[in-house]
Motif scaffolding. Structure first.
Motif, PDB file in Angstrom:
ATOM      1  N   GLU A  54       1.044  -0.967  -0.203  1.00  0.00           N
ATOM      2  CA  GLU A  54      -0.192   0.742   0.050  1.00  0.00           C
ATOM      3  C   GLU A  54       1.303   1.478  -0.185  1.00  0.00           C
ATOM      4  O   GLU A  54       0.197   2.332  -0.630  1.00  0.00           O
ATOM      5  N   LYS A  55       2.294   0.540   0.817  1.00  0.00           N
ATOM      6  CA  LYS A  55       2.816   2.556   0.583  1.00  0.00           C
ATOM      7  C   LYS A  55       3.976   2.467  -0.098  1.00  0.00           C
ATOM      8  O   LYS A  55       4.768   3.235  -0.627  1.00  0.00           O
TER       9      LYS A  55
ATOM     10  N   GLU B 222      11.825   2.909   6.897  1.00  0.00           N
ATOM     11  CA  GLU B 222      10.368   3.695   6.449  1.00  0.00           C
ATOM     12  C   GLU B 222       9.770   2.063   6.451  1.00  0.00           C
ATOM     13  O   GLU B 222       8.496   2.469   6.511  1.00  0.00           O
TER      14      GLU B 222
END
Length: 306
Positions: A133-134, A144
Motif C-alpha cells: 500500500e505504501k 521506513e
C-alpha cells in the motif's frame, strides 16, 4: 594500542588470552543448531571470541543488577525487575543471527542471569500488504519499512519491567509477519534485540531504540566480503528453502547457478548495499563493541568503547 582512541582495540590473540582455560558450556550438537546457513564458524571461534565476550557482558550485567538493588534500597521502592538489554546490529548476511543465538545460549549458562530472551526486529516490519500500500515493498529492511512506533512501545515496556509482553513473529519462509503467532517476553534477566536497524536514529524522534540499550554490538566486515556471503547464502537457499512450494521465493528455485548469482548480485547492488551504506554502516560508531570479521567469517578484531 592508541591511547587517545575512543576504543580499546584487540586482535584475536590479545582478546582470547585471558580466557584460554575457561570451560566451554556448549556441546557440539548445540553449536551446530545455532550456526547460520553459510556461517563458517568453529567451536574455536566460540572459545576464542564469544566466551570472553560473554564474560565481559556478565560483568556488566552483574553491575547492572547490583545497581538496581541499591536503587531500590535508596528509593524505598521495590521497582519491577528491569532486564539488561543488548542490541546487535550489522548488515544483511554479516552473521548477526548466529552471534545473537550464541550469546543467548552462553549468557543463559550463568546462574545469575539464566533467563535470556532473543527478539528480532523482523517481527516489527510492516506486513507485506502495508508495504505494498505504501509502495515500498522493494525497500523492506529500510527504516521506513518498520513500525517504529510499535517497536518503541515494545522495548519501552520491556525496559520498564512489564510482564507477559507479546512480540510479533516474522517468517522468512512466508516473507511476512505471522498473524497467528506471537513470542512471549516475560521479564527476562537479559533481552537481546537483533536487527539491522537497532542503532539507527531518527532526527525527528525524541528518543531512539538504542536509548533503551545497556550494551550494543555491531558486526562489521568489508563490503565485498558481505556481498560474497550474501550471494553464497542466496545460492544455498535456492537449493534448500526456496524448493519449498510454500516459500515466497519458490519462483527462484529453478534458476540456474549463473542466473542465481546474477539475481542475488542485482538484489545486493540495488537494495542491500544501498541500505548498508545509507542507513546501517553510519551507525557503527554508536556501538559499545564492534566485532570485525575477515573474509573467512572469523573475527579478526574486537573494538571496545572506553
Amino acid at each position: 594500542m592508541n591511547t587517545y582512541s575512543p576504543y580499546y582495540t584487540f586482535d584475536r590473540k590479545d582478546w582470547k588470552v585471558a580466557h584460554e582455560d575457561s570451560p566451554l558450556p556448549l556441546t557440539e550438537e548445540e553449536f551446530e543448531r545455532l550456526k547460520g546457513l553459510n556461517e563458517k564458524i568453529s567451536l574455536r571461534e566460540v572459545r576464542d571470541i564469544y566466551l570472553p565476550l560473554t564474560r565481559l557482558i556478565h560483568l556488566y550485567v552483574s553491575a547492572f543488577q547490583q545497581l538496581q538493588e541499591k536503587m531500590n534500597t535508596f528509593t524505598g521502592i521495590r521497582a519491577p525487575k528491569s532486564p539488561y538489554i543488548i542490541g546487535i546490529a550489522g548488515s544483511v548476511a554479516v552473521g548477526k543471527s548466529t552471534t545473537a543465538r550464541l550469546l543467548q545460549t552462553l549468557l543463559s549458562r550463568w546462574q545469575e542471569h539464566p533467563r535470556v530472551d532473543l527478539v528480532t526486529t523482523d517481527g516489527f516490519l510492516y506486513p507485506n500488504r502495508v508495504l505494498e500500500e505504501k509502495g515500498i515493498m522493494n525497500k523492506k529492511g529500510f527504516p521506513e519499512s518498520y513500525d517504529i512506533k510499535k517497536l518503541m512501545q515494545f522495548i519501552s515496556s520491556v525496559k520498564s519491567g512489564q510482564p507477559a509482553l507479546k512480540a510479533p513473529v516474522y517468517s522468512h519462509l512466508a516473507y511476512d509477519i505471522l498473524t497467528d503467532e506471537e513470542q512471549l517476553i516475560d521479564q527476562p534477566d537479559i533481552l537481546i534485540l537483533e536487527g539491522i536497524n537497532v542503532l539507527q536514529v531518527n532526527t525527528e524522534a525524541p528518543v531512539f531504540i538504542s536509548d533503551f540499550f545497556d550494551f550494543s554490538i555491531y558486526i562489521d566486515a568489508e563490503e565485498q566480503d558481505i556481498r560474497s556471503w550474501y550471494i553464497e547464502r542466496y545460492q544455498l537457499l535456492r537449493d534448500t528453502a526456496f524448493q519449498d512450494p510454500r516459500s515466497y521465493f519458490h519462483k527462484f528455485a529453478s534458476l540456474s547457478e549463473e542466473e542465481a548469482v546474477q539475481n542475488a548480485s542485482e538484489i545486493w547492488r540495488t537494495i542491500n548495499l544501498k541500505n548498508l551504506m545509507e542507513n546501517i554502516l553510519p551507525t557503527k560508531a554508536r556501538a559499545k563493541l564492534i566485532l570485525k570479521k575477515g573474509p573467512d567469517h572469523q573475527i579478526q578484531q574486537v573494538l571496545l568503547r572506553k
